[in-house]
Write a protein that holds these residues in place. Structure first.
Motif, PDB file in Angstrom:
ATOM      1  N   LEU A 271       0.644  -1.069   0.058  1.00 41.23           N
ATOM      2  CA  LEU A 271      -0.181   0.010  -0.057  1.00 41.23           C
ATOM      3  C   LEU A 271       1.020   1.290  -0.108  1.00 41.23           C
ATOM      4  N   ASP A 272       1.903   1.198   0.636  1.00 36.29           N
ATOM      5  CA  ASP A 272       2.800   2.444   0.645  1.00 36.29           C
ATOM      6  C   ASP A 272       3.485   2.684  -0.585  1.00 36.29           C
ATOM      7  N   ARG A 273       3.410   1.652  -1.465  1.00 39.84           N
ATOM      8  CA  ARG A 273       4.021   1.967  -2.903  1.00 39.84           C
ATOM      9  C   ARG A 273       3.400   2.468  -3.878  1.00 39.84           C
ATOM     10  N   ILE A 274       1.762   2.636  -3.613  1.00 41.33           N
ATOM     11  CA  ILE A 274       0.971   3.147  -4.638  1.00 41.33           C
ATOM     12  C   ILE A 274       1.067   4.629  -4.766  1.00 41.33           C
ATOM     13  N   THR A 275       1.475   5.089  -6.041  1.00 38.59           N
ATOM     14  CA  THR A 275       1.706   6.155  -6.280  1.00 38.59           C
ATOM     15  C   THR A 275       0.451   7.096  -6.920  1.00 38.59           C
ATOM     16  N   ALA A 276      -0.320   6.147  -7.468  1.00 36.04           N
ATOM     17  CA  ALA A 276      -1.593   6.966  -8.049  1.00 36.04           C
ATOM     18  C   ALA A 276      -2.527   5.819  -8.469  1.00 36.04           C
ATOM     19  N   ILE A 277      -3.800   6.177  -8.556  1.00 32.86           N
ATOM     20  CA  ILE A 277      -4.829   5.176  -8.838  1.00 32.86           C
ATOM     21  C   ILE A 277      -5.764   5.607 -10.218  1.00 32.86           C
ATOM     22  N   GLU A 278      -5.698   5.311 -11.321  1.00 27.12           N
ATOM     23  CA  GLU A 278      -6.535   5.865 -12.580  1.00 27.12           C
ATOM     24  C   GLU A 278      -7.538   4.848 -13.221  1.00 27.12           C
ATOM     25  N   GLY A 279      -8.547   4.874 -12.970  1.00 25.43           N
ATOM     26  CA  GLY A 279      -9.560   4.149 -13.552  1.00 25.43           C
ATOM     27  C   GLY A 279      -9.368   2.541 -12.847  1.00 25.43           C
ATOM     28  N   ASP A 280      -9.113   1.641 -13.742  1.00 25.63           N
ATOM     29  CA  ASP A 280      -9.033   0.381 -12.885  1.00 25.63           C
ATOM     30  C   ASP A 280      -7.433   0.110 -13.148  1.00 25.63           C
ATOM     31  N   THR A 297       5.529   1.444 -12.320  1.00 21.86           N
ATOM     32  CA  THR A 297       4.886   0.090 -12.935  1.00 21.86           C
ATOM     33  C   THR A 297       3.379   0.247 -12.755  1.00 21.86           C
ATOM     34  N   THR A 298       2.570  -0.222 -13.712  1.00 18.16           N
ATOM     35  CA  THR A 298       1.247  -0.311 -13.776  1.00 18.16           C
ATOM     36  C   THR A 298       0.558  -1.642 -13.703  1.00 18.16           C
ATOM     37  N   VAL A 299      -0.290  -1.626 -12.693  1.00 18.83           N
ATOM     38  CA  VAL A 299      -1.228  -2.947 -12.517  1.00 18.83           C
ATOM     39  C   VAL A 299      -2.557  -2.729 -12.390  1.00 18.83           C
ATOM     40  N   PRO A 300      -3.113  -3.787 -13.139  1.00 21.00           N
ATOM     41  CA  PRO A 300      -4.688  -3.785 -12.899  1.00 21.00           C
ATOM     42  C   PRO A 300      -5.501  -3.923 -11.430  1.00 21.00           C
ATOM     43  N   ILE A 301      -6.773  -3.169 -11.558  1.00 30.14           N
ATOM     44  CA  ILE A 301      -7.423  -3.621 -10.221  1.00 30.14           C
ATOM     45  C   ILE A 301      -8.448  -4.527 -10.635  1.00 30.14           C
ATOM     46  N   GLY A 302      -8.788  -5.541  -9.926  1.00 28.96           N
ATOM     47  CA  GLY A 302     -10.077  -6.340 -10.117  1.00 28.96           C
ATOM     48  C   GLY A 302     -11.055  -5.517  -9.549  1.00 28.96           C
ATOM     49  N   ASN A 303     -12.445  -5.738 -10.152  1.00 34.42           N
ATOM     50  CA  ASN A 303     -13.604  -5.233  -9.771  1.00 34.42           C
ATOM     51  C   ASN A 303     -14.076  -5.572  -8.441  1.00 34.42           C
ATOM     52  N   SER A 304     -13.718  -6.666  -8.178  1.00 34.60           N
ATOM     53  CA  SER A 304     -14.287  -7.343  -6.748  1.00 34.60           C
ATOM     54  C   SER A 304     -13.328  -7.023  -5.624  1.00 34.60           C
TER      55      SER A 304
END
Length: 316
Positions: A271-280, A297-304
């Protein structure tokens, strides 16, 4: 008296009566009553029938009010009988092979329901099963519908088979006790592991991963994100990528729950290494210390997983 009617057993008055409550306790400690057939015992009764030349042979165990057959050749219509009808209740108390040459001529058995009706027993010979504690448990016996007598060699073979039955009972009891002790030990280990986990959950700061036949210590504070790849997972730190044979569920359980979040079925992030959230998608910094990468690095977020992730972030 004809040879067929000759009684070659000790008189009942000479038989020693054990303490019945103690005897039953020893019998039940074997945990064998009402268990399925077992080949070791089946083989012994088959051998007894061959040796004695009879149509029936049994391993009979005498319970409080019944005789129950652990092994049965030739009398398969019965699994047990009432103890009052059991020849074996007398035979188990004998100091030697208990033999009835012709039950119709024997005062003790001529009115026995197993004699006057089906299966019409005439001959009986049984050797007692004596536990190491000296308690009679039952017999291995040979029966027939015709009068007969055994030779001394046949009687000796029946004595040997009785000792073999007891040996198998002892082996079976030892195996059950070993399994019980193993279950207790496994239970204690589970309790110890659970206790240790509850004590250290949230404070685990390192894991060991197997790399090139050696174990490498990885500090969890250095892990940026984890990626599932078939049967393997990739663990990305600021300096290395470690590929290990594991599942996401197993790895998630080893990481500090307060510092990491499952954001996708294939990704866990710090969690400490999340720099941004854009969409999914999430941008994850994989640099060292305060050195933020220009291209995270960009990784996807699952809807659930998205709602749970947002609830854990300090949103304004």
């Amino acid at each position: 008296m004809s040879p067929a009617a000759k009684i070659t057993r000790p008189p009942v008055s000479a038989l020693q009566q054990p303490n019945e409550a103690e005897r039953l306790e020893v019998l039940r400690n074997y945990q064998i009553l009402d268990t399925p057939p077992e080949k070791a015992f089946d083989d012994l009764v088959r051998l007894a029938a061959y040796i004695c030349g009879t149509s029936v042979s049994l391993v009979s165990l005498i319970d409080a009010e019944r005789q129950w057959f652990k092994a049965n050749v030739g009398l398969t219509q019965y699994q047990e009988t009432h103890r009052d009808a059991a020849f074996c209740q007398y035979a188990m108390l004998s100091n030697d092979v208990f033999e009835v040459a012709d039950a119709t001529q024997d005062p003790l058995f001529r009115q026995n329901p197993m004699v006057i009706a089906d299966p019409n027993i005439r001959f009986y010979a049984g050797a007692a099963l004596i536990s190491p504690e000296g308690m009679p448990l039952g017999t291995i016996c040979a029966l027939d519908t015709e009068p007969r007598t055994l030779t001394e060699q046949q009687r000796d073979a029946l004595r040997i088979l009785a000792r073999e039955v007891v040996a198998h009972l002892e082996l079976r009891r030892a195996r059950l006790q070993l399994e019980m002790e193993q279950q207790k030990l496994e239970g204690l280990l589970r309790m110890a592991n659970n206790a240790a986990e509850s004590m250290f959950v949230g404070s685990r700061n390192e894991i060991f991963v197997k790399q090139d036949h050696k174990l490498v210590r990885v500090h969890t504070e250095d892990i940026r994100y984890v990626e599932a790849l078939g049967d393997y997972v990739n663990i990305y730190t600021s300096r290395e990528r470690y590929t290990v044979y594991s599942t996401m569920k197993e790895l998630e359980a080893k990481l500090p729950a307060r510092e990491f979040a499952r954001i996708h079925r294939k990704y866990i992030v710090c969690l400490d290494r999340i720099t941004a959230i854009e969409g999914d998608t999430i941008a994850v910094d994989t640099g060292r210390g305060t050195d933020r990468q220009a291209n995270p690095t960009t990784v996807p977020i699952g809807n659930s997983y998205k709602a749970a992730l947002l609830n854990r972030l300090n949103l304004i």
